[in-house]
Structures are given as structure tokens and as C-alpha cells.
Design a protein around this motif. Structure first.
Motif, short mmCIF file in Angstrom:
data_model
loop_
_atom_site.label_atom_id
_atom_site.label_comp_id
_atom_site.label_asym_id
_atom_site.label_seq_id
_atom_site.Cartn_x
_atom_site.Cartn_y
_atom_site.Cartn_z
N ARG A 173 -1.95 -3.03 -3.54
CA ARG A 173 -1.77 -3.88 -4.72
C ARG A 173 -1.05 -5.14 -4.29
O ARG A 173 -0.14 -5.10 -3.49
N LEU A 175 -1.12 6.79 -6.36
CA LEU A 175 -2.30 5.92 -6.25
C LEU A 175 -2.16 5.08 -5.00
O LEU A 175 -1.35 4.17 -4.95
N ARG A 176 -2.92 5.35 -4.03
CA ARG A 176 -2.66 4.71 -2.75
C ARG A 176 -3.50 3.47 -2.56
O ARG A 176 -3.92 3.17 -1.46
N GLU A 177 -3.72 2.74 -3.62
CA GLU A 177 -4.51 1.52 -3.48
C GLU A 177 -3.58 0.37 -3.14
O GLU A 177 -2.50 0.25 -3.73
N GLU A 199 0.85 -1.18 0.00
CA GLU A 199 0.00 0.00 0.00
C GLU A 199 0.88 1.23 0.00
O GLU A 199 1.41 1.64 1.05
#
Lengths: 792, 240
Positions: free
Chosen positions: A579, A575-577, A570
Motif C-alpha cells: 500500500r 492483508l499483505r498487499e 508491504e
């Protein structure tokens, strides 16, 4: 003074050399205990009082940016005792008399003096005043190195702008007792400092009005031991503001180094003296056993005269007490001196204002008690054996030892080939079991000391080489303020003096694998990079996969991850999604918790096509071209930091060589005391017991050198056997040290070079030969005619 | 003229036996020995090497214990003495003179005597003891600086200085030349006569026996003969 005390005094003088050998071993053991104990208490006390004085934080929370008004919730969390928001950024320092841009950490402090968490101690000048907004307080070590003083001006590049700041004072802080630059291993007073700005000015210059990007705080006592749950709640609370990392005090770099050092001292303060005192007890056991035999008749006579067993035992014990007490006194004096030297050395590395060498009577008394206890233990066997006898039996000559063949004689083909000299030697070694075992034990301890010490030097050198010459091979590292595209790379490659430029992208993130979570960072590097090369334990390079990550072993252990597993990553920026990412390989590293990935792959993970926030440079060594490079770098506002890695590695190696040189020297001396003392002791006793035999050999025509060679062969066999037996013990000690120094910050490998083993054997032989010189002298001086007439 | 001899035994051995273990070998040094020692007498025990005379002396002196039988000191059974009682007996009741003197090598003549007086309740003056044995000129000499005879006299002074009632002498002349040996014998006889000491002396030299009030002959661990000398011969007239 009673007659028995006069007798004791004369015996002590007559046995001077023998007793000196034992006293030296005891003294060295006591010195280790006292010096390390003193250094431990000196450091511990200085740390405790300093932390108290500066109100040292229990945690640091790094965020992207948080409004101050949003911190009330954090302050009210149960377990949080107090918080202080502040602004922190890295900056480059532009000194007029220096071509190279230097690096600094900028922190905000309240405009007006008030007690705060992670407070500063002003060393020169004073705190901020109302006269200027652009005042700065500089870290004292950096200021001293560059001859900066209150009243001078200094330039820092803050938020892409070169700012002029007025120095009002220099200061130290408990937060930076061991101030390491990012990526460094040792303090670098020349190239890295801390700069404190007024909060109002920091807000203005960094566009952080009413905001902060770091919170330091103190915890309630009940959560200090395990604040993980509290940190998780705090991070959840402040997640919208981009929490990068929460660091507990235990993991804070400066505190970690200091605490590890103190803990290491505590361990060494126990096992090092234990080695010496165990050897001393054994050697004394042999020596006093011999003295008891020698004084059999005297002890029997005293008992015949009417002295009680207790009185005679006490008289004998007084010899041991005298040896133990002398060793203790000498050891305490030596230990206090070494403790002072160690403390002075620590002052060079740890900025502790109250670090002085003090007298710790408790430590000295304990050392004295232990040393006397060892001496007494060593004397019990010899004295009790004679005391148990009736006076008449004590005055009778001891019955001859059991005769018969030794076990080696059963190996007929071997025994028949031996000369009578070698048969004498081997029988002597095998029949005197106690003396042989004591000698072998002492040699084993000396050997273990040498092996573990040399391996520590080898490990340190290997660690430095592995980290700074094989993994990271750049000469200069640039940290950019923000992510840039590859234009920054091309621009850097065109700078004067640059031979090669490679991009890096450092992304802070949180890794999760099942129940295991760890905050860290991924470093993106270009495929085929040559300036950062992750490696296997045998130093083979690991190619960066196009997809997935290469994780260092320590990080993999913390996350319970194996190659092929996937972890949730994270990122805290872009982009703080979270993965899911595959761990393709586990690499070895002795510093940090690095995770590597392809820079393009990492860029896409954070939602960028291609991002770079660091550039590694391989540069020319020509000083003129380097100066030109630094001048250009100074003028680049986009730079957050410039690290001269080559200079840092050279400085580290210089410090390392110096420290290791002193350490190795001390180790060899200590091991030498053990070897020399025990060999001398055993050989002289051997000679004393075999005077009749030696005299007979002289009558037969043996010269003194040939007689000496018999004793030398016996002592060398015992020494070499003990030395070889001690090698795995030393290796084991090294493994234990490696386990002890296994932290997230750095790990000690277990490394040995052929030199370790060769030097150990060579030194053992050298010490053995040196001790034998005294024995040979005794043989030359012996009145062997008188020995022939001596009554058994 | 012989000093008076008390007819009540000072010491008594009753069927005493002693077996030694020397490494792997057991040696029966004494078998069924019964003997009395009377206060004020000079008793000489004669026998060849291995006859058990040293063993008897050691048992009489509390330096060793019997394996069988009883040993009486007055009406006290020494066989039942605790180690402390044996120590007290050695300290207060006897003075022992060894064949090879057993002086402490790193103490002077005076200091060797002081070793005994420092533990004694009623010691003689150290210098007086040394004067009695004729060593007033050599008080501060160490054993290595003294002749054999002088060393033996220091040993006698040490035994004497405790003021014991009983002197036990193990071959006191064995390591000495003829003239010196006779001087030592004269000293012992004078101590018995003038100070009333009981002297028990063991020797392999039968020529010494005539100086005794009584002579005990030993062979192979047993007493073969006990006889009295009504007219003990002065040491000066003895020849060996």
C-alpha cells in the motif's frame, strides 16, 4: 659507565620534577594505546574464537511458518553454505519466588547433540537426554541470577499454556554475547533469558510439526561482504511463508553492539594516544630546547675537547630517549592494568567465555617505539640548534633576543592603562612564541579531551532521557500473542495498579521507495497517546496524523524519503498487499528505525477493523498494587511478554551512571595530566630562564607572592586561551564520535550543556593553580642573591 | 732555562680575518692577521677587551673558523678541514683552558678530566694529571665545592690529560686572585719547561707578558707588535 652517562644520570635526577611531568604525559598516552589496544585484541580474539566454536550464523530469516520440506530450495541457492531451521517464540517465565512475570526467548535445538549453526556451549549440567521430552537448557546468566540449576523445574507459558520444564543444563551462545531484551539497550539478566527446548518438544508445544519459523544459515565466503542480492532471492523463494525479516550478521543486535564496541576501541586507540603524545612531544620540545640552551657552554666545551657533533648530539638525545623509554615502560605497565580492568568490565556486559586480558608484546613494542619517537622528535629542534654552532660560538652567551614593542603596545589606549606588572606579563607571553604556543596547544588538547568527554556523558544522558522518558513513557509494556480487538485494552485498563492503558499495534513490513528497500515495522498508537510520543529533535511532540505515517530520521535517510513523500508498505501479516502511504513527518529518535501511525489507520492497512497486539500501561508505584498486577499478568496466557520498563530504565540509568562516573573520572585525570604537566613544565622553565629578572625584582622589593603572581598570570593567560581554543576541537571530536556511532540500532546525538563548558574552564583553572603551587614553592626557595651573581 | 723551541712554525695564520654577526650587528673582530706559533714556546697575546685575542685563540684551537685568510697546522691547511678533521684536531692536537673553567657542574674533578681522556687515543693517567696540577686531595669534589683556582687547575688537568702538544689558555688567571693566578702561571710555565708543551696564553693583563718567550700585542683586531723575551721572568716575580 662512561662519564657522559654519569652526567646524564645526574641531570635526570636534578630535573626530576620537570621530567616527571613530561614522563606522565607520555605514560598516559602509552597507557591509552596499550589498554585500548589490549582490550581491542582481547575482545576481537574472544569474539573470533567464540563465533568459530559456536558456528555463528551469517544470517537469520524470520518467517511466519515454513514446512521443513520447502527449505531445500533455500539450501541449494548459490552462496548459501548451510542452513538450520528452528522454532523461536517469546514466552513469559513464571518463577515461583517472583511476582513479576519475566520474559524469555524460546529456541529449539536438535534433540540429540550435534554440531549446529548457532550452537550452545554448556556451562553447567549437560545437553538434552532421552529421559524426558520437556527438558530445557537455560541461558547461564539468567540461571545464575535466579539461582536456577540443573535438576530444578521451571514454568514457562508456551503457546498460551503454562508448561513445566526440567532444567538439564545452562548454556551460553555466541548468538547472545550481548543479550538485550526487545526494546532494551543493555543486557537484563534478571528479566530476560533464553530457553532452549528439544526440537520435537517445540514442534509439539507450538503446533509446528515439520515446520519452522526461523532459518539461520551460513554464507559462502564470496557473498559474505554483500549478501543483499542473495537475501532478496531467498526472500522471494520463501515469500509464500511470510518472510518478516532477514538479518545479516552485521545487523544482528548482539554482534552489532560487540562489533561497534570493538571498532570504537580501534578508533580511540589511535586518536587518544595521539593527543597525549603530540602534547608530550611539544612539551619535551620546549623542555629540551631550554636544556640545550642551558647546556650551551657544556656542549661547546665538549666539542672543544674533541667530541664529535654526533657524539654530543647522541648524548643529548639520550636524555630524550630516557624520558621516552621511562614513559613507555610506565605507560605499558599502567596500560596493561587498565586493559585488564576494561576487559573485566566488558565481561560484565559481553558473555564471551574466553575473554581474558593477555599481554600483547606487539602493542607494547609499538607503543614504546612511538613514545621514543615522539621524545626524539621533541628533542631535535633544541639540540640541533646548538650543535650547528661552532664550539666558540656555542660557548658565547646567546645574543639578546630582538627587543622592540609587542603588537599590543600599538593599541595605545589599552597599553597605557596597564600596570608594569601586566606589561611584563603580556610581553613575556608574546615574546616567547614557542613556549606560548606549546602551552596553548597542550591546554587546547586537555580542553578538547574534557569537552568531548563531558559531551559524551551529556549525549548518553540525553539519549536515555529522550528515548525512555520523553518518547516512551510507559511503566509496563505488554506484548500479546496475537492481534486482539479493543476488549483486550479494556481488560488491561481494569487490572489492579493500572492508571492508564494505551493500545499499540506492531506490524512488521517492508518499506520501498524507488530503488530503496528496508524491512522494519510500523507501530500503531492511539490518537492523543501519552505513553508513546514521537518527538522532534528539540523534543516537541509530533501528533500522529490520522492518515499516513511518522518516520524516524534514520529510516527516512535509508529510504531517501522526505516529509510529503510516499512509500510502499508491504505488511507481512494480514492483508499483505503493498500500500502506498504518505510520510507526513520525520521524527527524531536515537534508537531503532521506528515508524508510527494511527492504530486505526494501521489496522485498516492490514485488513482489520481495529487490531491491537500490545498494550502500554502507566501504573501505580505502590508495591502492593504492582504485585497484584503482576500476579494477574502471570495468569494471562494471552501474553507473549511483559516488560517492566520502569525497572529497565532505572537499571540502565544505574549502569550508565556507574560507567560514566568511571569514564569521567578517568578523563579528568588524563586531562589533568596534560594540563598539569605542560603548565608545570613551562612555568618552571620560565622561572629558570628569568632567575636574574626575578632576583632583580626581589631586590627592588617584590615579595615572592607578587613575583609568583606574574608567572601565574602568564601561565593562566596561555592556559585559558588554549582552553577556549580547545573547546571547538572537543566539540568537533564529539561530532566525529556521533558520526562514528550512527547505526540503525542507535545514534549518538551531539549535546552539550552549560556544565560542559563551565566545568572545562573550572578544571583548567584548578589544574593551572595546582601546578603553580610548585612554581611558587620554587620561588620561595630560590637563592636570588646567587642568581644575581650568575654568569650569563 | 728555556726548553728548546722549534723554529719551524707549529701553527701559522696567514692574513686571517674574522667577522661576527651578533643579532643585527656585524663586528669585524680580526683584520689581516698573520702570526706564527712555534713548538715548545710560550706565547702570550696581550690586548684590551675587543682586541681580537680570544678570536685568534679560538681559530688556532679549531673552535672557530676564519672568514678570510688561511690557517696552517704544520703543512696542513686548516681552512679546508672538514668538520670531522677539525674535531680530530681539537681532540688530538690541542688542550684548551677557558677563562671561566667550563667544567661540567655535575661531574667531579676526576670525572671532568675523564671526559677528555675517554675520547683520547693516548691519554695521561687521570690521577696523574690531577696530581701534576696539585689536586690529588680533591679528586671527588664537584666544581661547586672547589675554589676558583682549584677549578682552573682541574681545567688545566683536563687539557693536559689528552697529552696534546699545544695548550691554548684563554685568560687563565682572569677570574682568579693574585696569588692563585701566579700559581696557575707557574704551573703553565712548568708544563712548557718540563713536558715540552707549547703554550699560547691570551690576557688583557700586560703584567703577565714577561713570563712569555714571545709577546704579541693586539689592538682593534690587528697585531701591532711582536717581540721576544730573551730572559722570561719567573711567575713569582711578577706583580699586578
Amino acid at each position: 659507565m662512561s662519564v657522559l652517562h654519569r652526567k646524564l644520570g645526574r641531570e635526570l635526577r636534578a630535573s626530576g620534577l620537570l621530567l616527571l611531568a613530561v614522563v606522565s604525559i607520555i605514560a598516559v598516552g602509552v597507557a591509552c594505546f596499550v589498554s585500548m589496544g589490549a582490550a581491542y585484541y582481547n575482545l576481537n580474539e574472544a569474539k573470533r574464537s567464540y563465533y568459530r566454536q559456536c558456528r555463528m550464523a551469517d544470517f537469520w530469516m524470520d518467517l511466519k511458518k515454513v514446512p521443513l520440506t520447502e527449505l531445500d530450495g533455500l539450501a541449494r541457492l548459490p552462496g548459501i553454505a548451510a542452513i538450520r531451521p528452528r522454532i523461536q517464540f517469546y514466552a513469559t517465565v513464571d518463577l515461583e519466588n517472583r511476582t513479576k512475570p519475566l520474559n524469555g526467548l524460546v529456541l529449539s535445538l536438535p534433540d540429540r547433540r550435534e554440531p549446529v549453526i548457532n550452537d550452545v556451549v554448556i556451562r553447567r549440567g549437560g545437553y538434552f537426554s532421552d529421559r524426558r521430552r520437556n527438558e530445557v537448557i537455560v541461558s547461564d546468566a539468567f540461571a545464575a541470577h535466579h539461582h536456577l540449576a540443573p535438576g530444578q523445574w521451571i514454568h514457562l507459558v508456551l503457546n498460551n499454556r503454562r508448561q513445566e520444564l526440567f532444567i538439564v543444563g545452562t548454556a551460553i551462545s555466541s548468538e547472545f554475547v550481548y543479550l538485550m531484551p526487545p526494546g532494551g539497550l543493555a543486557p537484563d539478566r534478571e528479566n530476560y533469558g533464553v530457553f532452549y527446548l528439544k526440537n520435537s518438544y517445540a514442534e509439539e508445544v507450538f503446533d509446528f510439526d515439520g515446520a519452522a519459523n526461523q532459518v539461520v544459515g551460513r554464507l559462502a565466503p564470496e557473498v559474505r561482504d554483500d549478501p543483499r542480492e542473495l537475501f532478496r532471492r531467498a526472500e522471494d523463494l520463501l515469500a509464500p511463508y511470510g518472510v518478516f525479516l532477514t538479518t545479516a550478521l552485521a545487523d544482528q543486535a548482539s554482534n552489532n553492539f560487540l562489533t561497534q564496541e570493538i571498532a570504537g576501541l580501534r578508533v580511540f586507540a589511535v586518536f587518544m594516544p595521539a593527543i597525549f603524545l603530540a602534547v608530550a612531544a611539544l612539551v619535551l620540545n620546549v623542555l629540551l630546547g631550554r636544556l640545550a640552551e642551558q647546556q650551551r657552554t657544556v656542549m661547546g666545551t665538549l666539542k672543544a675537547l674533541g667530541y664529535s657533533d654526533r657524539r654530543v648530539f647522541w648524548h643529548f638525545l639520550e636524555l630524550a630517549l630516557a624520558v621516552g623509554a621511562t614513559g613507555a615502560v610506565l605507560g605499558c605497565g599502567l596500560g596493561h592494568w587498565i586493559g585488564g580492568w576494561m576487559t573485566a568490565t566488558y565481561r560484565a556486559f559481553y558473555e564471551l567465555p574466553d575473554l581474558t586480558n593477555r599481554l600483547y608484546w606487539g602493542v607494547m613494542l609499538s607503543a614504546g617505539a612511538i613514545s621514543i619517537g615522539c621524545a626524539v622528535l621533541g628533542s631535535l629542534r633544541g639540540s640541533r640548534a646548538v650543535l650547528r654552532l661552532q664550539p666558540a660560538e656555542a660557548m658565547r652567551p646567546k645574543p639578546p633576543k630582538r627587543g622592540g614593542a609587542v603588537f599590543l603596545e600599538r593599541v595605545g589606549w589599552f597599553w597605557r592603562r596597564l600596570s608594569s606588572d601586566w606589561r611584563l606579563v603580556l610581553r613575556g607571553v608574546i615574546r616567547n612564541r614557542v613556549r606560548t604556543l606549546a602551552g596553548a596547544f597542550a591546554a587546547a588538547m586537555g580542553s578538547a579531551l574534557l569537552v568531548s568527554g563531558f559531551m559524551m556523558v551529556d549525549a548518553s544522558q540525553y539519549m536515555l532521557d529522550f528515548q525512555f522518558k520523553w518518547i516512551i513513557k510507559s511503566d509496563v509494556d505488554l506484548a500479546l500473542k496475537d492481534e486482539q480487538n479493543d476488549d483486550a485494552l479494556f481488560e488491561a485498563a481494569r487490572l489492579p495498579g493500572v492508571d492508564r492503558a494505551e493500545p499499540t499495534l506492531n506490524v512488521a513490513c517492508t518499506f520501498s521507495h524507488g530503488p530503496y528497500r528496508k524491512k522494519g515495522a510500523v507501530t500503531g498508537i492511539a490518537p492523543g497517546a501519552t505513553l508513546t510520543v514521537p518527538r522532534e529533535v528539540d523534543a516537541r511532540p509530533i501528533p500522529i496524523p490520522p492518515v499516513g505515517v511518522v518516520m524516524t530520521r534514520k529510516m527516512a535517510e535509508l529510504l531517501h524519503v522526505r516529509p510529503g513523500d510516499s512509500v510502499l508498505v508491504e505488511p507481512v501479516k494480514g492483508l499483505r498487499e503493498p500500500r502506498r502511504v504518505c510520510v507526513r513527518h520525520v521524527a527524531d529518535s536515537f534508537m531503532g528505525l521506528s515508524v508510527y501511525a494511527d492504530v486505526g489507520y494501521l489496522s485498516r492497512l492490514i485488513g482489520e477493523e481495529y487490531a491491537v497486539n500490545g498494550i502500554q500501561l502507566a501504573t501505580d508505584r505502590d508495591p502492593a498494587r504492582l504485585d497484584a498486577l503482576y500476579r494477574e499478568l502471570k495468569a494471562m496466557p494471552a501474553l507473549e511478554a511483559v516488560s517492566d520498563r520502569r525497572a529497565m530504565v532505572e537499571s540502565l540509568e544505574k549502569i550508565f551512571l556507574e560507567q560514566m562516573g568511571i569514564f569521567t573520572g578517568a578523563l579528568v585525570v588524563f586531562a589533568g595530566v596534560v594540563f598539569f604537566g605542560s603548565i608545570l613544565n613551562a612555568s618552571l622553565i620560565n622561572l629558570a630562564e628569568r632567575q636574574g629578572e626575578v632576583a632583580t625584582l626581589r631586590v627592588l622589593g617584590y615579595g615572592p607572592w607578587r613575583v609568583g603572581s606574574l608567572l601565574l598570570r602568564e601561565s593562566m593567560i596561555v592556559t585559558l586561551v588554549g582552553t577556549v581554543l580547545g573547546m571547538p576541537i572537543g566539540y568537533g571530536l564529539s561530532v566525529l564520535s556521533s558520526w562514528a556511532y550512527d547505526t540503525e540500532l542507535f545514534r549518538f546525538p551531539v549535546v552539550s550543556t552549560p556544565g560542559t563548558w563551565i566545568w572545562t574552564v573550572a578544571l583548567a583553572v584548578l589544574f593551572g593553580l595546582s601546578a603553580h603551587l610548585f612554581v611558587q614553592r620554587a620561588i620561595h626557595r630560590m637563592n636570588w642573591l646567587e642568581a644575581l651573581q650568575a654568569k650569563e | 732555562m728555556a726548553a728548546s723551541i722549534d723554529r719551524k712554525p707549529l701553527l701559522r695564520l696567514e692574513n686571517v680575518g674574522k667577522t661576527f654577526r651578533m643579532g643585527e650587528v656585524a663586528v669585524e673582530a680580526l683584520r689581516q692577521v698573520s702570526l706564527e706559533v712555534f713548538a715548545g714556546e710560550m706565547l702570550v697575546m696581550v690586548g684590551p677587551s675587543g682586541s681580537g685575542k680570544t678570536t685568534i685563540l679560538n681559530i688556532l684551537g679549531g673552535l672557530d673558523t676564519a672568514t678570510e685568510g688561511r690557517v696552517w697546522y704544520g703543512d696542513r691547511d686548516m681552512s679546508r678541514f672538514t668538520p670531522s678533521e677539525l674535531t680530530a684536531y681539537r681532540r688530538d692536537a690541542i688542550g684548551f683552558v677557558f677563562q671561566f673553567y667550563n667544567l661540567v657542574p655535575n661531574l667531579s674533578a676526576r670525572e671532568n678530566v675523564m671526559v677528555a681522556t675517554e675520547i683520547s687515543d693516548d691519554p695521561m693517567d687521570v690521577d696523574e694529571a690531577l696530581r701534576l696540577v696539585g689536586l690529588d686531595e680533591r679528586l671527588d669534589h664537584f666544581p661547586s665545592q672547589l675554589s676558583g683556582g682549584e677549578q682552573q687547575r682541574v681545567a688545566i688537568a683536563r687539557a693536559l690529560a689528552k697529552n696534546p702538544g699545544l695548550l691554548l689558555c684563554d685568560e687563565p688567571t682572569g677570574a682568579l686572585d693574585f696569588a692563585t693566578g701566579k700559581r696557575v702561571l707557574r704551573l703553565l710555565v712548568d708544563l712548557k719547561r718540563h713536558l715540552g708543551k707549547t703554550v699560547v696564553l691570551i690576557t688583557h693583563n700586560g703584567a703577565i707578558a714577561p713570563v712569555a718567550d714571545r709577546v704579541v700585542r693586539l689592538r682593534s683586531g690587528q697585531i701591532v707588535e711582536v717581540h721576544a723575551n730573551p730572559e722570561p721572568v719567573p711567575p713569582e716575580e711578577i706583580v699586578w
